[in-house]
Motif scaffolding. Structure first.
Motif, PDB file in Angstrom:
ATOM      1  N   PHE A   1       5.858   9.049  -1.012  1.00 28.31           N
ATOM      2  CA  PHE A   1       6.952   8.777  -0.075  1.00 28.31           C
ATOM      3  C   PHE A   1       7.673   7.488  -0.474  1.00 28.31           C
ATOM      4  N   VAL A   2       6.920   6.435  -0.751  1.00 26.46           N
ATOM      5  CA  VAL A   2       7.537   5.171  -1.164  1.00 26.46           C
ATOM      6  C   VAL A   2       8.229   5.334  -2.513  1.00 26.46           C
ATOM      7  N   GLN A   3       7.567   5.998  -3.444  1.00 26.65           N
ATOM      8  CA  GLN A   3       8.131   6.140  -4.785  1.00 26.65           C
ATOM      9  C   GLN A   3       9.407   6.975  -4.773  1.00 26.65           C
ATOM     10  N   ASP A   4       9.392   8.078  -4.023  1.00 22.79           N
ATOM     11  CA  ASP A   4      10.594   8.913  -3.941  1.00 22.79           C
ATOM     12  C   ASP A   4      11.729   8.167  -3.253  1.00 22.79           C
ATOM     13  N   THR A   5      11.395   7.426  -2.192  1.00 23.69           N
ATOM     14  CA  THR A   5      12.418   6.665  -1.480  1.00 23.69           C
ATOM     15  C   THR A   5      13.004   5.582  -2.383  1.00 23.69           C
ATOM     16  N   MET A   6      12.167   4.940  -3.172  1.00 24.52           N
ATOM     17  CA  MET A   6      12.646   3.903  -4.082  1.00 24.52           C
ATOM     18  C   MET A   6      13.553   4.498  -5.159  1.00 24.52           C
ATOM     19  N   ARG A   7      13.187   5.668  -5.682  1.00 21.38           N
ATOM     20  CA  ARG A   7      14.029   6.289  -6.717  1.00 21.38           C
ATOM     21  C   ARG A   7      15.430   6.588  -6.177  1.00 21.38           C
ATOM     22  N   GLU A   8      15.519   6.891  -4.905  1.00 19.33           N
ATOM     23  CA  GLU A   8      16.825   7.184  -4.317  1.00 19.33           C
ATOM     24  C   GLU A   8      17.557   5.911  -3.899  1.00 19.33           C
ATOM     25  N   ALA A   9      16.812   4.935  -3.349  1.00 17.30           N
ATOM     26  CA  ALA A   9      17.454   3.757  -2.761  1.00 17.30           C
ATOM     27  C   ALA A   9      17.722   2.652  -3.771  1.00 17.30           C
ATOM     28  N   ALA A  10      16.833   2.465  -4.740  1.00 21.58           N
ATOM     29  CA  ALA A  10      16.967   1.368  -5.707  1.00 21.58           C
ATOM     30  C   ALA A  10      16.369   1.807  -7.039  1.00 21.58           C
ATOM     31  N   PRO A  11      17.003   2.755  -7.713  1.00 25.01           N
ATOM     32  CA  PRO A  11      16.411   3.331  -8.926  1.00 25.01           C
ATOM     33  C   PRO A  11      16.255   2.342 -10.070  1.00 25.01           C
ATOM     34  N   GLU A  12      16.959   1.206 -10.022  1.00 21.37           N
ATOM     35  CA  GLU A  12      16.847   0.244 -11.122  1.00 21.37           C
ATOM     36  C   GLU A  12      15.532  -0.532 -11.103  1.00 21.37           C
ATOM     37  N   LEU A  13      14.831  -0.548  -9.967  1.00 19.91           N
ATOM     38  CA  LEU A  13      13.543  -1.249  -9.915  1.00 19.91           C
ATOM     39  C   LEU A  13      12.456  -0.389 -10.577  1.00 19.91           C
ATOM     40  N   VAL A  14      11.557  -1.054 -11.281  1.00 21.34           N
ATOM     41  CA  VAL A  14      10.551  -0.366 -12.099  1.00 21.34           C
ATOM     42  C   VAL A  14       9.190  -0.438 -11.413  1.00 21.34           C
ATOM     43  N   PHE A  15       8.555   0.705 -11.252  1.00 25.05           N
ATOM     44  CA  PHE A  15       7.208   0.739 -10.679  1.00 25.05           C
ATOM     45  C   PHE A  15       6.203   0.176 -11.680  1.00 25.05           C
ATOM     46  N   GLU A  16       5.342  -0.743 -11.223  1.00 20.88           N
ATOM     47  CA  GLU A  16       4.329  -1.332 -12.088  1.00 20.88           C
ATOM     48  C   GLU A  16       2.919  -0.847 -11.763  1.00 20.88           C
ATOM     49  N   GLN A  17       2.520  -0.877 -10.496  1.00 16.99           N
ATOM     50  CA  GLN A  17       1.168  -0.463 -10.167  1.00 16.99           C
ATOM     51  C   GLN A  17       0.990  -0.319  -8.659  1.00 16.99           C
ATOM     52  N   ARG A  18      -0.054   0.436  -8.290  1.00 11.23           N
ATOM     53  CA  ARG A  18      -0.517   0.442  -6.906  1.00 11.23           C
ATOM     54  C   ARG A  18      -1.737  -0.453  -6.842  1.00 11.23           C
ATOM     55  N   LEU A  19      -1.687  -1.472  -5.997  1.00 12.88           N
ATOM     56  CA  LEU A  19      -2.818  -2.392  -5.894  1.00 12.88           C
ATOM     57  C   LEU A  19      -3.996  -1.690  -5.227  1.00 12.88           C
ATOM     58  N   PRO A  20      -5.215  -2.022  -5.641  1.00 15.00           N
ATOM     59  CA  PRO A  20      -6.390  -1.421  -5.003  1.00 15.00           C
ATOM     60  C   PRO A  20      -6.572  -1.960  -3.591  1.00 15.00           C
ATOM     61  N   ASN A  21      -7.188  -1.150  -2.752  1.00 12.56           N
ATOM     62  CA  ASN A  21      -7.610  -1.636  -1.444  1.00 12.56           C
ATOM     63  C   ASN A  21      -9.002  -2.237  -1.563  1.00 12.56           C
ATOM     64  N   PRO A  22      -9.422  -3.088  -0.636  1.00 11.70           N
ATOM     65  CA  PRO A  22     -10.787  -3.604  -0.685  1.00 11.70           C
ATOM     66  C   PRO A  22     -11.796  -2.466  -0.736  1.00 11.70           C
ATOM     67  N   SER A  23     -12.873  -2.672  -1.480  1.00 10.35           N
ATOM     68  CA  SER A  23     -13.865  -1.603  -1.660  1.00 10.35           C
ATOM     69  C   SER A  23     -14.432  -1.133  -0.324  1.00 10.35           C
ATOM     70  N   ALA A  24     -14.483  -2.011   0.660  1.00  8.81           N
ATOM     71  CA  ALA A  24     -15.007  -1.617   1.971  1.00  8.81           C
ATOM     72  C   ALA A  24     -14.141  -0.562   2.641  1.00  8.81           C
ATOM     73  N   PHE A  25     -12.887  -0.399   2.171  1.00 10.50           N
ATOM     74  CA  PHE A  25     -11.977   0.577   2.759  1.00 10.50           C
ATOM     75  C   PHE A  25     -11.872   1.845   1.902  1.00 10.50           C
ATOM     76  N   ALA A  26     -12.899   2.145   1.132  1.00  8.60           N
ATOM     77  CA  ALA A  26     -12.884   3.349   0.298  1.00  8.60           C
ATOM     78  C   ALA A  26     -12.584   4.574   1.159  1.00  8.60           C
ATOM     79  N   ASP A  27     -11.787   5.498   0.602  1.00 12.49           N
ATOM     80  CA  ASP A  27     -11.320   6.646   1.371  1.00 12.49           C
ATOM     81  C   ASP A  27     -11.484   7.915   0.547  1.00 12.49           C
TER      82      ASP A  27
END
Length: 310
Positions: free
Chosen positions: A260-286
């Motif tokens: 959802f974020v990536q698709d919205t970014m491609r439409e709203a600000a396509p010039e910005l470059v995706f670098e990474q998704r930060l990990p969540n704390p290990s205690a929040f494993a899903d």
């Protein structure tokens, strides 16, 4: 409930605020409604489904037994919050809660309030996001949107940011953010208790920024609905960021995956470059990472190199 009791029986005495048990991640069948958090010196047990007094007594006995092992002679303080059926009720089950209640995380100090409201003043699942900001904010001017109690700002200034602009429409949250800065002896932050969508002019004039943090509520009636309002923020990023600057985009909506974020970014600000998704704390494993907290990092393009003189 056995997985929760097992986690209690083996937990260490925490020093920083942190999650101890995350049934919401779906990795412990039968315990999906339970979470246990440490806001030292207080434990906060939360249930997202109705539970019996007998179950609460069982958990209380387990906490008491483990606390006697890891903190002999000290009183047990614990709070229960029921969040069943879209209602919230909080009860002090044993001991007391400090007033003011100050917790730590990575050397930073934050005010929390575990006896009122669903949000306690510090979102524990965002610990890795704050850690990234602390590690990358040196020398930057930072814009912290939907700042809440300004924990990102504290992390940025501790990491060497030269200035942070905090904006949130809640004057009460901003006031706690100011106290958080005072607790940590930090200067260099400004605080705007404004509605972002009527404040773009001022926000733009204070820029450009080397880092923009976007951490909105997923749904807050009358102020922000991610499915229609996230794009309104993202399309402003190219004008807010300096060349090579970063945007840290956060979203905690189980029904909306990272696409959802990536698709919205491609439409709203396509010039910005995706670098990474930060990990969540290990205690929040899903069991379904796409449902968990999303923290995505984007970078603005660098300035093109100047042509060399002939």
């Amino acid at each position: 409930m056995q997985a929760l009791l097992d986690a209690i029986a083996t937990m260490d005495r925490p020093t920083d605020a942190q999650r101890i048990f995350h049934g919401r991640g779906g990795l412990h069948p039968g315990c999906e409604h339970w979470t246990l958090d440490a806001y030292p010196p207080v434990w906060v047990l939360t249930s997202f489904a109705p539970v019996s007094e007998a179950d609460l007594a069982t958990v209380g006995e387990a906490l008491q037994a483990r606390w006697a092992q890891i903190a002999p002679g000290e009183p047990l303080n614990w709070v229960f919050q029921s969040r069943a059926e879209a209602r919230s009720e909080t009860r002090l089950m044993a001991g007391s809660v400090p007033n003011p209640h100050v917790v730590t995380e990575d050397g930073a100090r934050y005010l929390v309030h575990v006896l009122r409201g669903q949000n306690h003043g510090l979102f524990l699942d965002m610990a890795e996001g704050r850690r990234w900001v602390r590690q990358h904010a040196a020398g930057q001017k930072v814009l912290n949107l939907f700042a809440y109690t300004c924990a990102f700002s504290v992390a940025a200034l501790q990491g060497g940011a030269r200035q942070v602009v905090n904006l949130d429409m809640s004057g009460g949250a901003i006031a706690i953010g100011q106290q958080n800065h005072a607790l940590n002896g930090l200067a260099g932050a400004s605080f705007l208790a404004h509605d972002l969508f009527s404040t773009w002019g001022k926000v733009n004039r204070l820029g450009p920024y080397g880092l923009v943090i976007v951490d909105p509520p997923s749904y807050q009636k009358g102020s922000f609905v991610a499915t229609k309002d996230y794009a309104r923020v993202l399309r402003r990023l190219p004008d807010l960021l300096r060349p090579g600057g970063h945007a840290l985009l956060c979203l905690n909506a189980p029904e909306l995956g990272p696409e959802f974020v990536q698709d919205t970014m491609r439409e709203a600000a396509p010039e910005l470059v995706f670098e990474q998704r930060l990990p969540n704390p290990s205690a929040f494993a899903d069991v379904a990472p796409e449902r968990a907290l999303k923290v995505l990092l984007y970078r603005a393009p660098d300035l093109p190199p100047r042509p060399t003189a002939p």
